[in-house]
Scaffold this active site. Structure first.
Site, PDB file in Angstrom:
ATOM      1  N   PHE A  38       0.838  -1.195   0.000  1.00  0.00           N
ATOM      2  CA  PHE A  38       0.000   0.000   0.000  1.00  0.00           C
ATOM      3  C   PHE A  38       0.876   1.249   0.000  1.00  0.00           C
ATOM      4  O   PHE A  38       1.717   1.442   0.873  1.00  0.00           O
ATOM      5  CB  PHE A  38      -0.903   0.019   1.236  1.00  0.00           C
ATOM      6  CG  PHE A  38      -1.779   1.243   1.333  1.00  0.00           C
ATOM      7  CD1 PHE A  38      -2.833   1.427   0.453  1.00  0.00           C
ATOM      8  CD2 PHE A  38      -1.535   2.220   2.293  1.00  0.00           C
ATOM      9  CE1 PHE A  38      -3.650   2.558   0.532  1.00  0.00           C
ATOM     10  CE2 PHE A  38      -2.341   3.350   2.391  1.00  0.00           C
ATOM     11  CZ  PHE A  38      -3.395   3.524   1.507  1.00  0.00           C
ATOM     12  N   GLY A  39       0.680   2.105  -1.007  1.00  0.00           N
ATOM     13  CA  GLY A  39       1.405   3.366  -1.100  1.00  0.00           C
ATOM     14  C   GLY A  39       0.452   4.530  -0.946  1.00  0.00           C
ATOM     15  O   GLY A  39      -0.599   4.573  -1.589  1.00  0.00           O
ATOM     16  N   TYR A  40       0.806   5.489  -0.113  1.00  0.00           N
ATOM     17  CA  TYR A  40      -0.093   6.618   0.176  1.00  0.00           C
ATOM     18  C   TYR A  40       0.587   7.971  -0.031  1.00  0.00           C
ATOM     19  O   TYR A  40      -0.022   9.011   0.157  1.00  0.00           O
ATOM     20  CB  TYR A  40      -0.625   6.517   1.606  1.00  0.00           C
ATOM     21  CG  TYR A  40       0.468   6.416   2.655  1.00  0.00           C
ATOM     22  CD1 TYR A  40       1.009   7.564   3.230  1.00  0.00           C
ATOM     23  CD2 TYR A  40       0.965   5.188   3.060  1.00  0.00           C
ATOM     24  CE1 TYR A  40       2.020   7.482   4.172  1.00  0.00           C
ATOM     25  CE2 TYR A  40       1.973   5.097   4.005  1.00  0.00           C
ATOM     26  CZ  TYR A  40       2.496   6.242   4.565  1.00  0.00           C
ATOM     27  OH  TYR A  40       3.493   6.159   5.494  1.00  0.00           O
ATOM     28  N   GLY A  41       1.872   7.945  -0.424  1.00  0.00           N
ATOM     29  CA  GLY A  41       2.614   9.164  -0.706  1.00  0.00           C
ATOM     30  C   GLY A  41       3.142   9.106  -2.124  1.00  0.00           C
ATOM     31  O   GLY A  41       2.393   8.842  -3.072  1.00  0.00           O
ATOM     32  N   SER A  42       4.433   9.313  -2.298  1.00  0.00           N
ATOM     33  CA  SER A  42       5.004   9.335  -3.641  1.00  0.00           C
ATOM     34  C   SER A  42       4.971   7.973  -4.323  1.00  0.00           C
ATOM     35  O   SER A  42       5.112   7.888  -5.554  1.00  0.00           O
ATOM     36  CB  SER A  42       6.440   9.859  -3.594  1.00  0.00           C
ATOM     37  OG  SER A  42       7.255   9.031  -2.781  1.00  0.00           O
ATOM     38  N   GLU A 118      12.463   3.907   2.250  1.00  0.00           N
ATOM     39  CA  GLU A 118      11.581   4.299   3.339  1.00  0.00           C
ATOM     40  C   GLU A 118      12.180   4.032   4.721  1.00  0.00           C
ATOM     41  O   GLU A 118      12.266   4.930   5.557  1.00  0.00           O
ATOM     42  CB  GLU A 118      10.236   3.558   3.210  1.00  0.00           C
ATOM     43  CG  GLU A 118       9.569   3.725   1.858  1.00  0.00           C
ATOM     44  CD  GLU A 118       9.053   5.130   1.609  1.00  0.00           C
ATOM     45  OE1 GLU A 118       8.993   5.934   2.562  1.00  0.00           O
ATOM     46  OE2 GLU A 118       8.717   5.449   0.451  1.00  0.00           O
TER      47      GLU A 118
END
Length: 217
Positions: A38-42, A118
Site C-alpha cells: 500500500f502506497g499513500y505518498g510518492s 523508506e
C-alpha cells in the site's frame, strides 16, 4: 542518514513496528506468493519497483498526515521537508494505491527498494488492513506499508497548518522542492478519489500555494 543500497533484504530487516518478524512477509518472500503493498505518498505515482497490477484502495483506521521530516529527498538538515505518514484514527481511511507483487524475485527486489527508500528515512515495515477496488467491489486484504512513528529521529509531528505550509514552501531536497511533493499528492488524490475529501492535505495545499507566493514576493 540515508542507508546505502541493499542488493537483498535479510529477514532481520523485515520487522514490524514492535520489532517482531512478520511471518506473512517471510512466507511470501520464501514461497514466491503474491504480496500487496500500500502506497499513500510518492509511491502512488512513483513506486520504484515492478508489480503485476495496481488498484485504488484505502487503509482502514488510518489517516494520512504530513508529520514525517525528510532531510534527503525533500529537505536537508537545515530545513527538513515534510512528507506523509499514517497515524491511527479509527474514524478515518487513508487513500492510496495497492500494488500486487508476485514471485520471490520481484518481492525480494521490492522489499529491498522499500527498505532503502523508506526504512532508511525513519519508516518501519507494517502490515495493515486495507480495502482494494477489484471489478467494482471493495475487497478486504492485508497489505505491507511503511509508517513513520513519533519515535524516529526525523519525526516533526503536528503543528499549525500555516507553519507547516511555510516549511513545505521553503524546503528542498535532492528529489526536488517539498511543495512539489505535496501539490502532486493533492493532484493525484483528486484524480483517483474525486468523492473523497482529504481535509488535512487540501488545507496544506491551499496554504502552501499562498506560502509560495509569499516566498516569491
Amino acid at each position: 542518514m540515508r542507508i546505502p543500497w541493499l542488493s537483498f533484504v535479510l529477514p532481520a530487516q523485515c520487522r514490524l513496528a514492535d520489532g517482531r518478524f512478520s511471518p506473512k512477509m517471510l512466507t511470501y518472500e520464501k514461497s514466491g506468493q503474491s504480496l500487496w503493498v500500500f502506497g499513500y505518498g510518492s509511491l502512488i505515482w512513483n513506486p520504484g519497483f515492478s508489480y503485476e497490477e495496481k488498484r485504488r484502495g484505502r487503509a482502514i483506521g488510518f489517516a494520512r498526515r504530513m508529520y514525517q521530516g525528510n532531510t534527503y529527498h525533500r529537505g536537508d538538515d537545515s530545513l527538513p521537508g515534510r512528507v506523509a505518514t499514517l497515524v491511527q484514527d479509527s474514524t478515518s481511511e487513508a487513500t492510496g494505491m495497492l500494488f500486487r507483487i508476485r514471485g520471490r524475485r520481484a518481492i525480494r527486489a521490492a522489499l529491498a527498494h522499500l527498505y532503502e527508500r523508506e526504512v532508511g528515512n525513519g519508516y518501519r515495515f507494517e502490515e495493515i488492513p486495507c480495502v482494494v477496488e477489484i471489478d467494482g467491489r471493495l475487497v478486504k486484504t492485508m497489505a505491507l506499508t511503511c509508517i513513520a512513528y513519533d519515535d524516529n529521529e526525523y519525526y516533526l509531528g503536528p503543528d499549525e497548518v500555516s507553519k507547516m505550509a511555510m516549511e513545505i514552501a521553503k524546503a528542498r531536497g535532492l528529489a526536488g522542492p517539498n511543495h512539489e511533493y505535496v501539490l502532486k499528492l493533492a493532484e493525484h488524490h483528486r484524480l483517483l478519489f474525486p468523492d473523497h475529501h482529504d481535509t488535512h492535505l487540501f488545507e496544506l495545499e491551499t496554504m502552501v500555494r499562498e506560502g509560495l507566493m509569499a516566498v516569491a514576493a
